[in-house]
Write an enzyme that holds these catalytic residues in place. Structure first.
Site, PDB file in Angstrom:
ATOM      1  N   CYS A  12      31.590 -21.294   4.761  1.00 36.94           N
ATOM      2  CA  CYS A  12      32.040 -19.941   5.104  1.00 36.94           C
ATOM      3  C   CYS A  12      32.789 -19.401   3.890  1.00 36.94           C
ATOM      4  O   CYS A  12      33.046 -20.129   2.931  1.00 36.94           O
ATOM      5  CB  CYS A  12      32.962 -19.999   6.312  1.00 36.94           C
ATOM      6  SG  CYS A  12      34.417 -20.992   5.958  1.00 36.94           S
ATOM      7  N   CYS A  97      42.814 -19.763   3.660  1.00 34.13           N
ATOM      8  CA  CYS A  97      41.911 -18.662   3.998  1.00 34.13           C
ATOM      9  C   CYS A  97      42.734 -17.459   4.467  1.00 34.13           C
ATOM     10  O   CYS A  97      43.668 -17.627   5.260  1.00 34.13           O
ATOM     11  CB  CYS A  97      40.960 -19.104   5.099  1.00 34.13           C
ATOM     12  SG  CYS A  97      39.884 -17.765   5.605  1.00 34.13           S
ATOM     13  N   HIS A 125      44.851 -30.803  14.730  1.00 34.83           N
ATOM     14  CA  HIS A 125      44.090 -30.242  13.600  1.00 34.83           C
ATOM     15  C   HIS A 125      45.071 -29.678  12.554  1.00 34.83           C
ATOM     16  O   HIS A 125      46.045 -29.011  12.913  1.00 34.83           O
ATOM     17  CB  HIS A 125      43.163 -29.132  14.095  1.00 34.83           C
ATOM     18  CG  HIS A 125      42.165 -28.707  13.059  1.00 34.83           C
ATOM     19  ND1 HIS A 125      42.492 -27.883  12.002  1.00 34.83           N
ATOM     20  CD2 HIS A 125      40.857 -29.016  12.889  1.00 34.83           C
ATOM     21  CE1 HIS A 125      41.426 -27.701  11.249  1.00 34.83           C
ATOM     22  NE2 HIS A 125      40.420 -28.376  11.763  1.00 34.83           N
ATOM     23  N   GLU A 127      44.972 -27.191  10.649  1.00 37.90           N
ATOM     24  CA  GLU A 127      45.204 -25.732  10.708  1.00 37.90           C
ATOM     25  C   GLU A 127      46.275 -25.415  11.756  1.00 37.90           C
ATOM     26  O   GLU A 127      47.166 -24.603  11.518  1.00 37.90           O
ATOM     27  CB  GLU A 127      43.904 -24.997  11.069  1.00 37.90           C
ATOM     28  CG  GLU A 127      44.115 -23.485  11.137  1.00 37.90           C
ATOM     29  CD  GLU A 127      42.917 -22.739  11.721  1.00 37.90           C
ATOM     30  OE1 GLU A 127      41.775 -23.080  11.379  1.00 37.90           O
ATOM     31  OE2 GLU A 127      43.150 -21.810  12.512  1.00 37.90           O
ATOM     32  N   CYS A 193      37.781 -16.814  13.914  1.00 36.65           N
ATOM     33  CA  CYS A 193      37.137 -16.214  12.742  1.00 36.65           C
ATOM     34  C   CYS A 193      35.702 -15.833  13.076  1.00 36.65           C
ATOM     35  O   CYS A 193      34.995 -16.575  13.752  1.00 36.65           O
ATOM     36  CB  CYS A 193      37.171 -17.242  11.629  1.00 36.65           C
ATOM     37  SG  CYS A 193      36.129 -16.815  10.277  1.00 36.65           S
ATOM     38  N   SER A 222      35.788 -30.303  12.877  1.00 36.66           N
ATOM     39  CA  SER A 222      35.834 -29.863  14.282  1.00 36.66           C
ATOM     40  C   SER A 222      34.846 -28.733  14.528  1.00 36.66           C
ATOM     41  O   SER A 222      34.250 -28.636  15.596  1.00 36.66           O
ATOM     42  CB  SER A 222      37.243 -29.451  14.682  1.00 36.66           C
ATOM     43  OG  SER A 222      37.577 -28.220  14.130  1.00 36.66           O
ATOM     44  N   SER A 265      31.781 -26.705   6.279  1.00 36.71           N
ATOM     45  CA  SER A 265      32.091 -27.499   5.082  1.00 36.71           C
ATOM     46  C   SER A 265      30.874 -28.171   4.476  1.00 36.71           C
ATOM     47  O   SER A 265      31.003 -29.078   3.666  1.00 36.71           O
ATOM     48  CB  SER A 265      33.105 -28.586   5.441  1.00 36.71           C
ATOM     49  OG  SER A 265      34.140 -28.061   6.192  1.00 36.71           O
TER      50      SER A 265
HETATM   51 FE1  F3S Z   1      36.153 -20.149   7.077  1.00 39.63          FE
HETATM   52 FE2  F3S Z   1      38.331 -18.863   6.872  1.00 39.63          FE
HETATM   53 FE3  F3S Z   1      36.800 -18.473   8.867  1.00 39.63          FE
HETATM   54  S1  F3S Z   1      38.028 -20.947   6.308  1.00 39.63           S
HETATM   55  S2  F3S Z   1      35.823 -20.403   9.243  1.00 39.63           S
HETATM   56  S3  F3S Z   1      36.329 -17.954   6.780  1.00 39.63           S
HETATM   57  S4  F3S Z   1      38.971 -18.679   8.928  1.00 39.63           S
END
Ligand code: F3S
Length: 282
Positions: A12, A97, A125, A127, A193, A222, A265
């Site tokens: 992403c 991000c 997690h 995050e 997201c 995840s 990823s």
């Molecule tokens: Fe990727 Fe950022 Fe969305 S890391 S999954 S663009 S929150």
């Protein structure tokens, strides 16, 4: 054999940006650390290690570092980590991000106004740990319907609910509905997201129409695990693989179509390898 490769498969925006930042730093010839593996992909992490990038696993190890640059990965970190970096005069390359950063800002502000923060996500997690670390009071983390049902807060408590960026959208809605019925003064911010949502929607649509579905991603990712669950519901023949090696001997014969998707990823070269293998061998 028809192959349907999801357009949203793979890195992403946030992960791509973080990985690129590490490679940019390598070019500069400095000593580089990443706080946790930069992405949930062993091949990429191994390549970075070969290039001298060291992974710092925990706060204790971070405290021992005296010089160099530390890259914060896309998951983000708590405020405490930034404080440690400043105190130790380490250069901070912040690849959090922007969508995660936004959640940090929200919980910091809302908790500062006395609201109870509820994070819908997986408590362990990184995050979520990072998000918790921006709350000015203790956040509650919920990931199941039973946890939502058991939630008990003082009457008239003001609540702000956010979500881990990679949480399943339908499940988020289900949990928010349960919490909302409890009558708290609640502000729900859907911080899932779009990249995740789009990837999940596209994967489900493809899985519904193909004979077999391949989901590529790290075992610790995840968002890949969730993709797998979604696809498995639509297509019994769904396979979770990390690299092409995991696929050998698994795809059943006599199938007419295969769908391929990959977690956030998963590097492009692995997706291409899998696609080529299926094209050539089936
Ligand atoms: Fe990727 Fe950022 Fe969305 S890391 S999954 S663009 S929150």
């Amino acid at each position: 054999m028809e192959i349907r490769l999801a357009k949203t498969a793979g890195f992403c925006f946030g992960v791509k940006r973080a990985v690129e930042k590490v490679y940019e730093q390598i070019e500069k010839g400095k000593k580089i650390y990443t706080f946790g593996p930069i992405i949930h992909n062993e091949a990429v992490v191994a390549d970075l290690e070969k290039k001298g990038v060291e992974v710092i696993e925990d706060v204790e190890s971070l405290r021992k570092i005296k010089e160099g640059s530390v890259v914060i990965r896309s998951h983000g970190v708590s405020r405490e980590i930034y404080d440690i970096l400043t105190k130790q005069e380490l250069e901070c390359i912040d690849a959090t991000c922007p969508f995660v950063k936004k959640i940090h800002r929200i919980v910091e502000k809302e908790s500062g106004e006395g609201k109870q923060i509820i994070i819908i996500g997986n408590d362990s997690h990184p995050e979520v740990e990072g998000i918790k670390g921006w709350c000015q009071n203790a956040a509650i983390v919920i990931e199941s319907a039973s946890q939502a049902q058991n939630l008990k807060l003082p009457e008239n408590q003001k609540v702000c609910t956010v979500s881990q960026t990679t949480f399943n959208y339908n499940k988020f809605q289900e949990l928010v509905e349960i919490i909302s019925k409890k009558g708290y003064d609640i502000n729900v911010v859907n911080t899932i997201c779009n990249a995740t949502e789009e990837r999940q929607t596209e994967a489900a649509a493809i899985a519904e129409e193909v004979d077999a579905m391949i989901v590529i991603g790290g075992t610790h990712s995840s968002n890949t695990r969730k993709l797998f669950e979604i696809c498995k519901e639509k297509c019994e023949n769904t396979f979770y693989i990390q690299t092409l090696d995991d696929l050998y001997g698994k795809l059943p014969g006599g199938i007419g179509s295969v769908g391929i998707t990959a977690g956030a990823s998963t590097p492009n070269n692995i997706i291409e390898e899998v696609q080529n293998y299926v094209r050539i061998n089936f």
